[in-house]
Design a protein around this motif. Structure first.
Motif, mmCIF file in Angstrom:
data_model
loop_
_atom_site.group_PDB
_atom_site.id
_atom_site.type_symbol
_atom_site.label_atom_id
_atom_site.label_comp_id
_atom_site.label_asym_id
_atom_site.label_seq_id
_atom_site.Cartn_x
_atom_site.Cartn_y
_atom_site.Cartn_z
ATOM 1 N N GLU A 136 -1.304 3.427 0.002
ATOM 2 C CA GLU A 136 -2.310 2.457 0.436
ATOM 3 C C GLU A 136 -1.771 1.037 0.455
ATOM 4 O O GLU A 136 -2.365 0.144 1.091
ATOM 5 C CB GLU A 136 -3.536 2.528 -0.473
ATOM 6 C CG GLU A 136 -3.331 2.002 -1.886
ATOM 7 C CD GLU A 136 -2.646 3.001 -2.825
ATOM 8 O OE1 GLU A 136 -2.469 2.673 -4.002
ATOM 9 O OE2 GLU A 136 -2.298 4.105 -2.353
ATOM 10 N N ASN A 137 -0.632 0.792 -0.227
ATOM 11 C CA ASN A 137 -0.043 -0.547 -0.265
ATOM 12 C C ASN A 137 0.999 -0.776 0.822
ATOM 13 O O ASN A 137 1.460 -1.909 1.008
ATOM 14 C CB ASN A 137 0.614 -0.795 -1.623
ATOM 15 C CG ASN A 137 -0.395 -0.883 -2.745
ATOM 16 O OD1 ASN A 137 -1.467 -1.457 -2.575
ATOM 17 N ND2 ASN A 137 -0.073 -0.302 -3.893
ATOM 18 N N VAL A 139 0.750 -0.239 4.155
ATOM 19 C CA VAL A 139 0.177 -0.191 5.503
ATOM 20 C C VAL A 139 0.287 -1.548 6.177
ATOM 21 O O VAL A 139 0.278 -2.595 5.529
ATOM 22 C CB VAL A 139 -1.299 0.260 5.449
ATOM 23 C CG1 VAL A 139 -1.387 1.711 5.043
ATOM 24 C CG2 VAL A 139 -2.100 -0.612 4.482
ATOM 25 N N ASN A 150 2.195 2.812 8.654
ATOM 26 C CA ASN A 150 2.701 2.821 7.288
ATOM 27 C C ASN A 150 4.221 2.728 7.276
ATOM 28 O O ASN A 150 4.862 2.594 8.317
ATOM 29 C CB ASN A 150 2.213 4.067 6.531
ATOM 30 C CG ASN A 150 2.586 5.355 7.261
ATOM 31 O OD1 ASN A 150 3.681 5.491 7.782
ATOM 32 N ND2 ASN A 150 1.650 6.291 7.313
ATOM 33 N N THR A 233 0.748 -7.301 -4.444
ATOM 34 C CA THR A 233 0.369 -6.047 -5.086
ATOM 35 C C THR A 233 1.182 -5.853 -6.368
ATOM 36 O O THR A 233 2.242 -6.448 -6.539
ATOM 37 C CB THR A 233 0.621 -4.851 -4.157
ATOM 38 O OG1 THR A 233 2.047 -4.660 -3.982
ATOM 39 C CG2 THR A 233 -0.006 -5.091 -2.787
ATOM 40 N N ASN A 273 -2.774 -4.133 3.553
ATOM 41 C CA ASN A 273 -3.234 -3.535 2.306
ATOM 42 C C ASN A 273 -4.365 -4.369 1.725
ATOM 43 O O ASN A 273 -4.723 -5.438 2.241
ATOM 44 C CB ASN A 273 -2.076 -3.384 1.311
ATOM 45 C CG ASN A 273 -1.320 -4.682 1.113
ATOM 46 O OD1 ASN A 273 -1.909 -5.728 0.881
ATOM 47 N ND2 ASN A 273 0.012 -4.626 1.222
#
Length: 545
Positions: A136-137, A139, A150, A233, A273
């Protein structure tokens, strides 16, 4: 359990020995499929690199063949060569997944074999990085396409580099390519044992790769992964972008050849993300790729570096900008510019109109920046531009003030449209005539609007038709006025004078009897401001019509 314990012991040994971490392809596949990632995660966060070994025999044979054949192959096909900081030279073949170019026939089969196996390693590394960072991070989207992409769907650029040493150089303490961190996402390079790549881990210690054989591929994390895609992140700290360098070639090595692949994204891509969405800041990859500063702050214990190495870490110019250029171009100042075809066997240099060096990926100090006259030229001769009208590269605005044409080292004027490059005297002359006619047309349309609105012409047209015609003419007048303004903004002396001449001639023909307006804009200079009585009279006439 035993496998994990063995990997932890191996990781500890590698960290203490200063050698790159090695893992067989089958072992990497097993660990990724079983999700046993703790050891590999530690390697990527502290070393930023690893060597995938034991690739199939056809891969290692292809690597050997390319090392043997590429130097003569690229030279015979006149691929561009450049001087590196230590004076050595490098020839490069470039291709990409978005703009594929066939490999040279003399090394095509071997290059396709290497590329095929790099695809396999790429799939495993993409899965590994996704499992560590969290899919999920990883993208991203593009400005032109809002579909979520991705890490595994990133583009790639393939390069075959051939380095040749400086004649008479016996000191191998310098660097052909000083320590730098690439601005892509991930880098894969074939090893060259005779002259191995050097890297630095997170502690600033030199990591050797000389023991890596031809059945392996080196994996290096680039700065775009943690500092762009994962920025903001928690996963960004799990990946260390590894500085690497190519030591100067000495005369006992005739050449050094490597096959390199860099994972990248489109220049208009931006992270999508959760961290990026919360900031609502579209950090385009193009901006990161060009502007990122690499100050070496990732090192916990920096070691003292020679001046040229420190410059390479701190200067954004050392980020190997040529990765984005096609094989017929190279990075010069702020653009990928075409290389000259008149000196295929001689080195080229990026210079401005005063023959001063411009900034490139290897020239980072005492060089000219923000100079649109920068261009590639043959190093052996700087006098070939005397008979040229301009240097062949277009600019829509001279950035150093008004500039006269005719200097073969200056950029050519782009007149309004990208394809209208005035690179010859004939084209420039026609451009001047066109600009004069544009000025006359601006004044002519003002006169036509005034005549139509005052009901002095086309008397049979009335009501909505007349109003629509007046509005359309106003639109044309505004558009032509702004085109005239853009011509003046090129800062070309001749075009500016021609624009003024055209407006003056047009005014003399059409508008000398008109009242003086309050605006000096080309679109409205001759538009009179109606007096109250005149306005009432015109209104009465319109109502009676």
């Amino acid at each position: 359990m035993c496998k994990n314990l063995f990997l932890q012991m191996l990781l500890t040994a590698v960290s203490q020995s200063g050698h790159i971490f090695k893992i067989e392809l089958s072992e990497l596949d097993s660990l990724v499929n079983s999700n046993q990632l703790s050891s590999l995660s530690s390697i990527l966060s502290s070393q930023g690199s690893l060597a995938v070994t034991s690739l199939p025999k056809d891969y290692s044979q292809a690597v050997r063949n390319i090392k043997r054949s590429a130097p003569a192959c690229l030279e015979q096909l006149n691929y561009p060569q450049f001087y590196l900081p230590d004076g050595s030279q490098r020839r490069t073949f470039a291709s990409g997944s978005d703009e594929q170019e066939d490999y040279p026939d003399c090394i095509r089969e071997d290059s396709e074999t290497v590329a095929k196996h790099l695809d396999t390693v790429d799939v495993l590394m993409s899965r590994l990085i996704a499992d560590i960072a969290g899919p999920e991070n990883l993208v991203w989207k593009t400005q032109n396409d809002q579909n979520v992409r991705n890490f595994s769907t990133a583009l790639f650029k393939d390069h075959i580099h051939v380095y040749k040493p400086v004649e008479g150089l016996n000191d191998d303490s310098g660097y052909a390519a000083p320590f730098h961190t690439d601005n892509g996402l991930l880098l894969m390079i074939t090893p060259f044992q005779e002259h191995p790549l050097q890297m630095k881990n997170k502690m600033g210690e030199i990591v050797e790769t000389g023991e890596i054989g031809e059945d392996a591929v080196l994996i290096l994390l680039a700065s775009g992964l943690p500092q762009w895609l994962l920025r903001g992140t928690k996963s960004s700290s799990k990946f260390f972008p590894v500085p690497h360098a190519v030591p100067s070639l000495v005369n006992d090595v005739s050449s050094r050849t490597v096959f390199a692949r860099m994972k990248v994204v489109p220049m208009d891509a931006y992270p999508s993300n959760l961290a990026a969405e919360e900031k609502k800041d579209r950090n385009l990859f193009e901006q990161f790729f060009h502007d990122v500063k690499q100050a070496g702050s990732e090192e916990l214990c920096p070691i003292k570096k020679p001046a040229h190495q420190q410059l390479a870490l701190e200067s954004s110019w050392s980020a190997l900008k040529t990765e984005e250029c096609s094989h017929s171009q190279a990075y010069c100042w702020m653009n990928c510019l075409e290389l000259p075809t008149t000196c295929p066997q001689s080195p080229v240099q990026c210079s401005n109109s005063d023959s001063k060096p411009c900034c490139t990926d290897t020239v980072t100090e005492d060089c000219e920046a923000m100079d649109q006259s920068c261009h590639w030229e043959c190093q052996a001769s700087n006098d070939t531009t005397e008979d040229k009208f301009c240097n062949g590269y277009g600019t829509d605005m001279y950035m150093q003030g008004f500039t006269a044409s005719g200097n073969g080292k200056d950029a050519c004027v782009i007149l309004l449209f990208k394809s209208w490059v005035l690179d010859t005297r004939t084209k420039f002359g026609l451009g001047c005539v066109g600009v004069i006619l544009l000025g006359v047309a601006v004044e002519g349309m003002l006169c036509l609007r005034r005549q139509l609105q005052g009901r002095r012409i086309l008397l049979r047209i009335s009501g909505v038709t007349r109003r629509v015609s007046i509005v359309l003419l106003f639109g044309l007048n505004i558009a032509s006025g702004y085109l005239a303004m853009l011509v003046a903004m090129t800062y070309s002396v001749e075009l500016f004078i021609c624009m003024v001449i055209g407006l003056v001639v047009g005014h003399a023909i059409f508008n000398t009897e008109a009242a003086v307006g309050e605006s000096v804009d080309p679109c409205c200079a001759s538009q009179a401001i109606a007096h109250t009585n005149d306005a009432k009279q015109h209104e009465a006439e319109n109502m009676s019509a």
